[in-house]
Design a protein around this motif. Structure first.
Motif, short mmCIF file in Angstrom:
data_model
loop_
_atom_site.label_atom_id
_atom_site.label_comp_id
_atom_site.label_asym_id
_atom_site.label_seq_id
_atom_site.Cartn_x
_atom_site.Cartn_y
_atom_site.Cartn_z
N LEU A 153 3.21 -4.31 -7.51
CA LEU A 153 2.91 -5.13 -6.34
C LEU A 153 1.65 -6.00 -6.52
O LEU A 153 1.12 -6.54 -5.56
CB LEU A 153 2.75 -4.25 -5.08
CG LEU A 153 3.02 -4.91 -3.73
CD1 LEU A 153 4.49 -5.23 -3.57
CD2 LEU A 153 2.56 -4.03 -2.58
N VAL A 176 2.06 2.06 -5.89
CA VAL A 176 0.80 1.49 -5.40
C VAL A 176 -0.37 2.45 -5.59
O VAL A 176 -0.19 3.66 -5.72
CB VAL A 176 0.93 1.10 -3.90
CG1 VAL A 176 1.97 0.00 -3.73
CG2 VAL A 176 1.30 2.30 -3.04
N ILE A 183 -1.14 -1.77 2.14
CA ILE A 183 -0.60 -2.76 1.20
C ILE A 183 -1.72 -3.59 0.60
O ILE A 183 -2.51 -4.22 1.31
CB ILE A 183 0.42 -3.68 1.90
CG1 ILE A 183 1.55 -2.86 2.53
CG2 ILE A 183 0.98 -4.70 0.91
CD1 ILE A 183 2.27 -1.96 1.56
N HIS A 188 0.81 -9.70 -0.07
CA HIS A 188 2.14 -9.25 -0.50
C HIS A 188 2.81 -8.33 0.53
O HIS A 188 3.82 -7.70 0.23
CB HIS A 188 2.03 -8.53 -1.84
CG HIS A 188 1.54 -9.43 -2.94
ND1 HIS A 188 1.09 -8.96 -4.15
CD2 HIS A 188 1.44 -10.78 -3.00
CE1 HIS A 188 0.72 -9.98 -4.91
NE2 HIS A 188 0.93 -11.09 -4.23
N LYS A 189 2.24 -8.28 1.73
CA LYS A 189 2.77 -7.39 2.76
C LYS A 189 4.21 -7.72 3.12
O LYS A 189 5.06 -6.83 3.28
CB LYS A 189 1.89 -7.46 4.01
CG LYS A 189 2.32 -6.47 5.09
CD LYS A 189 1.35 -6.48 6.26
CE LYS A 189 1.78 -5.46 7.32
NZ LYS A 189 0.85 -5.45 8.48
N ALA A 192 6.49 -6.46 0.47
CA ALA A 192 6.53 -4.99 0.53
C ALA A 192 7.46 -4.53 1.65
O ALA A 192 8.22 -3.57 1.47
CB ALA A 192 5.12 -4.43 0.74
N GLU A 193 7.41 -5.17 2.77
CA GLU A 193 8.27 -4.80 3.91
C GLU A 193 9.74 -5.06 3.58
O GLU A 193 10.61 -4.28 3.95
CB GLU A 193 7.84 -5.58 5.15
CG GLU A 193 6.50 -5.11 5.71
CD GLU A 193 6.00 -5.97 6.86
OE1 GLU A 193 6.57 -7.08 7.05
OE2 GLU A 193 5.04 -5.55 7.53
N LEU A 201 8.33 1.88 -1.58
CA LEU A 201 6.93 1.97 -2.01
C LEU A 201 6.64 3.44 -2.31
O LEU A 201 7.02 4.33 -1.56
CB LEU A 201 6.00 1.49 -0.90
CG LEU A 201 6.28 0.10 -0.31
CD1 LEU A 201 5.34 -0.16 0.87
CD2 LEU A 201 6.08 -0.98 -1.37
#
Length: 221
Positions: A153, A176, A183, A188-189, A192-193, A201
């Motif tokens: 990430l 991570v 995050i 990069h949230k 990630a979602e 994750l």
């Protein structure tokens, strides 16, 4: 056979006893048969278990680890985060063969962590057009196979690998350095979602753990 809920709490509790890592925990589990049996064993039974120091026996017998474990499990369940121990089928079997096996994993997502085909893609934070093209070509060629794409990430090649995998419909997992709710980088949230529905994750740190320098080195292993 599904694991009993109480046994899982005892397994988590074992990880909360200071000085108990995977090697010792594995030895104790083999000797006593379950984590619950470890905590409920008599002093005499511990004495017969060779290689376990008197100090460690005392820590286990006097520990408040069970209450800590129950609270940890409840708080993560409320946040829809799975806590996985090495004695569950969902724990990544490959991780049991590395240095410093994580006693607990925290997971958000819907991917099988024991997929037969897993490919890690990592690279420079300053990704070049050539580097991105290599990622695109590689993942495009792999898109017809049941492969899981793993990265970190991070900026550059890492995030490009995740995003390319998402575009191609490939499951992708981010390992991570902090908690799976923290995050990093924040930019990069959104990616990630999106990964939660097509991968997930994974971390060895609980909720609200902010990433620090040494944690990045540890997560790479």
């Amino acid at each position: 056979m599904p694991m009993k809920a109480e046994e899982k709490v005892y397994q988590i509790a074992l990880s909360q006893v200071k000085g108990v890592g995977y090697v010792l925990a594995k030895k104790l589990m083999a000797r006593f048969g379950s984590a619950q049996a470890i905590f409920q064993s008599t002093l005499q039974a511990f004495t017969k278990a060779s290689g376990i120091s008197e100090g460690m026996v005392q820590k286990i017998r006097e520990s408040d680890a069970f209450s800590k474990a129950a609270a940890l499990l409840a708080s993560h369940a409320k946040a829809n985060i799975r806590v996985i121990t090495p004695w569950e089928d969902t724990y990544p079997e490959r991780l049991k063969h590395i240095y410093g096996v994580p006693m607990l994993l925290y997971f958000r997502g819907n991917v099988d962590l024991n997929r037969a085909k897993v490919i890690s893609i990592v690279g420079t934070r300053g990704a070049t057009n050539y580097g991105k093209k290599v990622v695109e070509t590689l993942l495009s060629d792999l898109s017809t196979y049941p492969v899981l794409i793993v990265s970190g990430l991070a900026y550059g090649i890492d995030i490009y690998a995740h995003r390319t995998a998402l575009d191609l419909g490939l499951p992708t997992l981010a390992v991570v350095a902090g908690g799976v709710d923290a995050i990093y980088p924040a930019a990069h949230k959104r990616t990630a979602e999106a990964m939660l529905a097509q991968g997930g994750l994974l971390s060895e740190h609980p909720l609200q753990t902010r990433p620090s320098a040494h944690q990045f080195a540890a997560r790479n292993r």
